[in-house]
Design an enzyme around this catalytic site. Structure first.
Site, short mmCIF file in Angstrom:
data_model
loop_
_atom_site.label_atom_id
_atom_site.label_comp_id
_atom_site.label_asym_id
_atom_site.label_seq_id
_atom_site.Cartn_x
_atom_site.Cartn_y
_atom_site.Cartn_z
N ALA A 14 6.70 6.45 -62.10
CA ALA A 14 5.53 7.04 -61.45
C ALA A 14 4.65 7.87 -62.38
O ALA A 14 3.46 7.57 -62.56
CB ALA A 14 6.00 7.89 -60.27
N SER A 44 7.12 1.22 -62.40
CA SER A 44 6.27 1.65 -61.28
C SER A 44 6.86 1.27 -59.92
O SER A 44 6.24 0.57 -59.11
CB SER A 44 4.87 1.03 -61.43
OG SER A 44 4.25 1.45 -62.62
N CYS A 48 12.12 6.38 -53.81
CA CYS A 48 12.30 6.92 -52.47
C CYS A 48 12.61 5.83 -51.45
O CYS A 48 13.16 6.11 -50.39
CB CYS A 48 11.03 7.66 -52.03
SG CYS A 48 10.57 9.03 -53.10
N ARG A 451 2.39 31.98 -32.95
CA ARG A 451 2.16 33.06 -31.98
C ARG A 451 3.39 33.98 -31.90
O ARG A 451 3.25 35.21 -31.84
CB ARG A 451 1.87 32.46 -30.60
CG ARG A 451 0.53 31.76 -30.49
CD ARG A 451 0.35 31.12 -29.13
NE ARG A 451 0.33 32.10 -28.05
CZ ARG A 451 0.28 31.79 -26.76
NH1 ARG A 451 0.29 30.51 -26.40
NH2 ARG A 451 0.25 32.73 -25.83
#
Length: 460
Positions: A14, A44, A48, A451
């Protein structure tokens, strides 16, 4: 006319090939000669995707290869497969290589003007009796995946033990379960997925056990037992023994930086190469590094971390190629976002865990909410749990973890953007997120957690 520059790239996956390809887009072959060395059989490719290939969701290995060596060569990159770099000489600006398919040939030296180090990572392999036995598999590259599939097809194992319950471990457990094996996962920590807080990891363990994957925590492996033929027969811990026809190592990876260390290049606490924001190795103007062999800047903690992910590798390669090609680009850092799944369970995290926040000396609040992936009345609504950390005084978001069914994992991207932007939990409550009953409750679970975190911060 300026002399032609020579770019050498160590590593054909990669980061390395993204760097080479981007540099080629910006500089012609008359301006820049690009040579890349890859020790394996593939270039290449998506590491994963290996668990999904092993599990059968991906049926053709070629689907995991983004660009073949021939395609790279056609684009003006001299990619040399099965070629291992054995030394880097910084003073002479050259690297030494050997042909792995012709070991009797002499090693050769190659000069460079610019060097990219993209050597990736290697699976962690503990020093245990029997660790090198037949039937013990690491899973890092396509060669590893091919070897594992060959073993599954030829030997027809019935019982598998996965050592380690991190991302690789749980994904491989699912793959082997899909293959019909009886799977046991052994994890030394109190809960699986140490990238989560233990209370969230407990949810993962319960779900895995419910899916038929036996998950044993607090299990420290002491040895791998073998039969008379030297094949794996069981995995022993300090408390018990688990029969196994096949063992998969899921203990994570470490940076492959032996070459860099021998050359005297700077390494961080994890052993990864240290670079600046342009991905240039610190203290060396013409040496670049990217991918699983480097440490990255953590935008939340402000420290360097080792976070080996294909997303980072591809981005870093693009940045290196842009800079080598005469442009300008930087990699500012990461917030530690990662997602995974085991069967129907989705697992996500970004930012800091509680232990990491304490290590940094931060005072924080932690809140947990249980909600659903869709409006509760809409068919298919599934439960999910969100945990959120916020700085006590300022309300700054520090981290989010999500465990649930369909629709859980990608919700973490909301938090990843908020962390990158440095938002507070109060600011998050006003985010204009999309809503329709098939996709979310009217208050998205992440905003419900925000929240609750605002209220916790207000209480001091």
């Amino acid at each position: 006319m300026p002399a032609k520059q020579r770019l050498l790239v160590i590593g054909g996956d990669a980061a390395g090939m993204s760097a080479a390809s981007q540099a080629r887009r910006l500089r012609s072959e008359d301006e820049l000669e690009i040579t890349a060395f890859e020790r394996g059989h593939f270039s290449s490719y998506s590491a994963c995707g290996i668990p999904y290939w092993v599990g059968g969701e991906v049926t053709d290995r070629r689907d995991l290869v983004a660009r073949t060596p021939q395609e790279h060569r056609h684009r003006g990159i001299d990619l040399r497969m099965r070629t291992e770099v054995t030394a880097i000489d910084l003073d002479r600006q050259c690297v030494r290589t050997r042909d792995l398919d012709a070991p009797d040939l002499d090693e050769r030296w190659h000069g460079f003007d610019q060097l990219v180090i993209a050597t990736g990572a290697v699976p962690r392999r503990p020093d245990l009796p029997g660790i090198d036995a037949e039937g013990v598999h690491g899973v890092q590259d396509l060669d590893d995946g091919s070897a594992l599939l060959d073993a599954l097809d030829k030997e027809r194992p019935r019982r598998a033990v996965v050592i380690g319950a991190g991302y690789i471990g749980v994904e491989m457990a699912e793959a082997l379960r899909h293959r019909g094996l009886d799977v046991t996962v052994l994890e030394a920590a109190p809960e699986p997925m140490s990238t989560l807080d233990p209370d969230m990891g407990r949810l993962v363990r319960a779900a895995m056990n419910g899916m038929g994957i036996r998950t044993v925590t607090g299990a420290r492996v002491t040895r791998i037992r073998t039969d008379d033929d030297g094949r794996v027969s069981a995995v022993a811990t300090q408390d018990a023994e688990y029969p196994a026809d096949l063992v998969v190592l899921g203990l994570g990876v470490r940076p492959r930086t032996e070459l860099a260390r021998a050359a005297g290049l700077p390494l961080g606490a994890s052993g990864g190469l240290l670079t600046d924001f342009a991905m240039r190795v610190r203290g060396h103007d013409n040496i670049w590094a990217g991918g699983d062999c480097v440490e990255v800047h953590d935008l939340v903690s402000g420290r360097e971390r080792y976070v080996p992910l294909g997303t980072h590798a591809n981005k870093q390669g693009q940045i290196i190629g842009t800079n080598v090609g005469g442009g300008y680009a930087v990699f500012p850092g990461v917030v530690g976002t990662a997602v995974s799944k085991v069967c129907e369970l989705e697992i996500a995290r970004t930012g800091l865990l509680e232990a990491q926040a304490r290590e940094l000396g931060l005072r924080f609040v932690a809140v947990t909410v249980e909600s659903t992936s869709r409006a509760g009345y809409y068919p298919g609504a599934a439960p999910l749990t969100v945990k959120m950390l916020a700085e006590r005084r300022t309300g700054r978001l520090l981290g989010v973890q999500i465990v649930g069914r369909e629709g859980a994992a990608k919700r973490v991207d909301i938090a990843a953007v908020a962390l990158t932007a440095g938002m507070t939990v109060e600011q998050m409550t006003a985010l204009d997120l999309g809503y329709a009953p098939p996709f979310s409750p009217v208050w998205d679970p992440v905003l419900v957690a925000a929240r609750k975190a605002v209220a916790a911060v207000a209480r001091g």
